[in-house]
Design a protein around this motif. Structure first.
Motif, PDB file in Angstrom:
ATOM      1  N   ALA A 185       0.794  -1.224   0.000  1.00 29.24           N
ATOM      2  CA  ALA A 185       0.000   0.000   0.000  1.00 29.24           C
ATOM      3  C   ALA A 185       0.827   1.274   0.000  1.00 29.24           C
ATOM      4  CB  ALA A 185      -0.967   0.005   1.194  1.00 29.24           C
ATOM      5  N   ARG A 191      -2.674   4.553  -1.840  1.00 23.72           N
ATOM      6  CA  ARG A 191      -3.566   5.653  -1.488  1.00 23.72           C
ATOM      7  C   ARG A 191      -3.422   6.828  -2.447  1.00 23.72           C
ATOM      8  NH1 ARG A 191      -2.885   7.440   4.463  1.00 23.72           N
ATOM      9  NH2 ARG A 191      -0.927   6.331   4.162  1.00 23.72           N
ATOM     10  N   GLN A 239      -5.035   5.914  -5.741  1.00 22.21           N
ATOM     11  CA  GLN A 239      -6.497   5.940  -5.677  1.00 22.21           C
ATOM     12  C   GLN A 239      -6.995   7.372  -5.887  1.00 22.21           C
ATOM     13  OE1 GLN A 239      -8.519   3.270  -5.381  1.00 22.21           O
ATOM     14  NE2 GLN A 239     -10.339   4.564  -5.466  1.00 22.21           N
ATOM     15  N   GLU A 248      -1.038   3.413   6.540  1.00 20.67           N
ATOM     16  CA  GLU A 248      -1.975   3.118   7.635  1.00 20.67           C
ATOM     17  C   GLU A 248      -1.331   2.252   8.721  1.00 20.67           C
ATOM     18  OE1 GLU A 248      -5.437   1.807   5.502  1.00 20.67           O
ATOM     19  OE2 GLU A 248      -6.699   3.260   6.527  1.00 20.67           O
ATOM     20  N   HIS A 266      -0.202  11.563   0.670  1.00 17.76           N
ATOM     21  CA  HIS A 266      -0.497  10.697  -0.478  1.00 17.76           C
ATOM     22  C   HIS A 266      -1.677  11.171  -1.305  1.00 17.76           C
ATOM     23  CE1 HIS A 266       1.822   7.857   2.092  1.00 17.76           C
ATOM     24  NE2 HIS A 266       2.277   7.487   0.915  1.00 17.76           N
ATOM     25  N   ARG A 267      -2.799  11.440  -0.637  1.00 21.05           N
ATOM     26  CA  ARG A 267      -4.012  11.764  -1.407  1.00 21.05           C
ATOM     27  C   ARG A 267      -3.888  13.113  -2.100  1.00 21.05           C
ATOM     28  NH1 ARG A 267      -7.572   7.673  -0.462  1.00 21.05           N
ATOM     29  NH2 ARG A 267      -7.463   6.733   1.590  1.00 21.05           N
ATOM     30  N   GLU A 315      -6.020  -0.555  -2.516  1.00 22.90           N
ATOM     31  CA  GLU A 315      -5.654  -0.232  -1.140  1.00 22.90           C
ATOM     32  C   GLU A 315      -5.631  -1.482  -0.264  1.00 22.90           C
ATOM     33  OE1 GLU A 315      -6.525   3.572   0.513  1.00 22.90           O
ATOM     34  OE2 GLU A 315      -7.949   3.996  -1.079  1.00 22.90           O
ATOM     35  N   ASN A 316      -4.912  -1.376   0.831  1.00 26.20           N
ATOM     36  CA  ASN A 316      -4.922  -2.411   1.866  1.00 26.20           C
ATOM     37  C   ASN A 316      -4.373  -3.769   1.438  1.00 26.20           C
ATOM     38  OD1 ASN A 316      -6.044  -0.789   3.923  1.00 26.20           O
ATOM     39  ND2 ASN A 316      -7.970  -0.874   2.824  1.00 26.20           N
TER      40      ASN A 316
END
Lengths: 346, 346
Positions: free
Chosen positions: A78, A82, A85, A283, A299-300, B76-77
């Protein structure tokens, strides 16, 4: 050039929907500019006929395919997920589909993937970091395809970037750690060759060491691949050496979590016996116990801005200025003052 | 149809390298079948000229693009990352490049991405799970493109699959938990609509409850999106209800880690006050404390086998039999016998 298998054409769709071929193109390329009732009629015809917009035809009609390619070093852990995404969400709002390839941190695979994405008609590419063979950069220039770099801000590089200063942000973390009294620093770095993020983070630690007037032998570096297991192995090697470090600074959070796992296995208390730091603030960093001191990467925000910048490049056929984002030190429970065992021994 | 911008052709490369165009094609499509010295000469010409294999031309020459598309619900994850990495490695050994799209668990986005990958000339597609609109299945059949499903074994489905039995494996975990004496089961499920894995895992829990002769009210279900934060919220809702469960079974490890995080915040001890289970056995599952009881999914094995099966479909233009892999219960520290508060109360 003929179409290899008989397939419905743009014309077939236009006739079935009772509109012009230009309207069908618009529905496919910029649906937001077509009124709902027309778009629904056209899309119904597209689905019923099983029409697939042909790459060649679309390039000729619109000179774009509404596809953006991204090549990231890995999909695991990951690290890039993020940001990617958010990048995808930004692209999608403007009608682009994102296709992602992952290169396993290998430049030869990245080159294959760059060529594959260009051959598949990508309108633009997102790449990670600036370390890259001049030949592939020349190829990209010859193809005249918009390319943006993320995860590494470098205003002097050939390609525009949306990223952060890996060197300065890691230096800030090292400054803090040294300021707390740590004098023996173990470093678990990713392989620096071909990876500017890894190289610059390591340089940032050396900057801090030099600034503090410590000798170069204050730092012991192990380079390894990014994985929990490799982080664990490197940590064990550092801690079983003659002069184990009082702090182990890791090139990213994944390595650091591996180090923490191994510390537990070795019966070492973090941070009492040894401090551990990471980089990225994925995370996982706040889920481990103690929570990991790290450098927070936005990241976002980076993903959103990269989408905006690359769309600008694709839409207007021009480059954009590089953008720097802040990456800040995030102090958590995995770091403390060095223990009784600090300073010159043996 | 003409090529929109003047670009080097296959012929130019063949002339520059002093070989036939067929040899250039072979170097690009099946380089392992060309002797090193020739391949190097050709690839040098390719690079110097900035030649990009043209999609249309390659389809005509070889009828394939050596590109495989995969659409996964999320990047993600790391839920899909490990399996996908193994899938990519398997493809690469056979000369295929993998392009990945992620659909955010949305069927409309998945359909866009299926169409984009078909339009970009993918030789085959990997999709996750079997729940899918019949219209898009009909479209794929009309396109005559090989499609394989992973993460969900269903020999009765239209598309062949390489996966495991989500229902039975979750039932096995629920059987174990009920066998330990748990009678009030909270379930944090992903949104079941359009997600056969989520739907079947929930059905597996209900199977176990029925088999044990418990009433339907033994189970309280919350459906939410897959994320640590949503898992935490759902856990709080379950635990602050009038009759909190003694075990919370989560649809995947990400939700379960969210539940564990919230348990810590609420001052609940896991597993003394409440047991928690996951599904997937991602790396995170053994990093949390206590380690998470879960269902181990053979991610890498599934990825490798999916690569083999899809290559078989692309190479020989025929379907393959579906393959089932085992997914086994993995007991760890997050589950214990129910505490004093079990059984009929209030």
């Amino acid at each position: 050039m003929t179409i290899p298998r008989s397939a419905p054409t743009l014309n077939d769709v236009a006739q079935a929907a009772g509109v012009s071929t230009a309207t069908v193109s618009r529905c496919l390329n910029t649906p937001e500019r077509v009124i709902d009732s027309t778009r629904e009629r056209v899309m119904k015809a597209v689905q019923e006929l099983g029409y697939t917009p042909n790459f060649g035809a679309r390039v000729m009609a619109a000179r774009r395919t509404n596809t953006i390619g991204a090549i990231i070093p890995t999909m695991e852990n990951a690290v890039f997920a993020r940001g990617l995404q958010a990048f995808q969400e930004g692209l999608r709002e403007s009608g682009f589909t994102l296709l992602v390839a992952s290169s396993s941190y290998r430049s030869d695979i990245e080159e294959e993937q760059i060529r594959a994405l260009v051959a598949r008609g990508a309108d633009g590419l997102l790449l990670i970091g600036h370390d890259r063979d001049p030949a592939i950069l020349a190829y990209l220039q010859a193809q005249n395809i918009p390319v943006l770099v993320a995860w590494s801000f470098d205003p002097g590089a050939l390609l525009p970037s949306v990223g952060f200063d890996n060197r300065r942000s890691m230096q800030a973390l090292a400054d803090t750690v040294i300021g707390m009294g740590h004098r023996r620093i173990g470093v678990i770095s990713a392989i620096t060759r071909g990876n500017d993020r890894a190289r610059l983070r390591l340089a940032g630690i050396r900057d801090a060491v030099a600034l503090a007037g410590l000798g170069e032998d204050a730092v012991t570096v192990i380079e390894t691949t990014y994985a929990i297991e490799t982080g664990a192995e490197a940590f064990e090697a550092l801690m079983t050496s003659q002069q184990p470090p009082t702090v182990v600074m890791c090139g990213n959070d994944v390595l650091a979590v591996g180090a923490m796992k191994k510390a537990r296995e070795l019966g070492l208390d973090v941070p009492r016996d040894v401090s551990i730091t990471g980089f990225d603030d994925i995370e996982l960093a706040s889920l481990v116990d103690p929570a990991l001191t790290t450098v927070h990467v936005p990241h976002r925000e980076m993903g959103r801005r990269a989408a905006r910048a690359l769309i600008e490049m694709v839409d207007h056929g021009r480059s954009v200025p590089s953008e720097e984002l802040a990456a800040n030190v995030c102090m958590r429970g995995s770091v403390a003052l060095p223990g009784r065992d600090t300073g010159a021994t043996a």
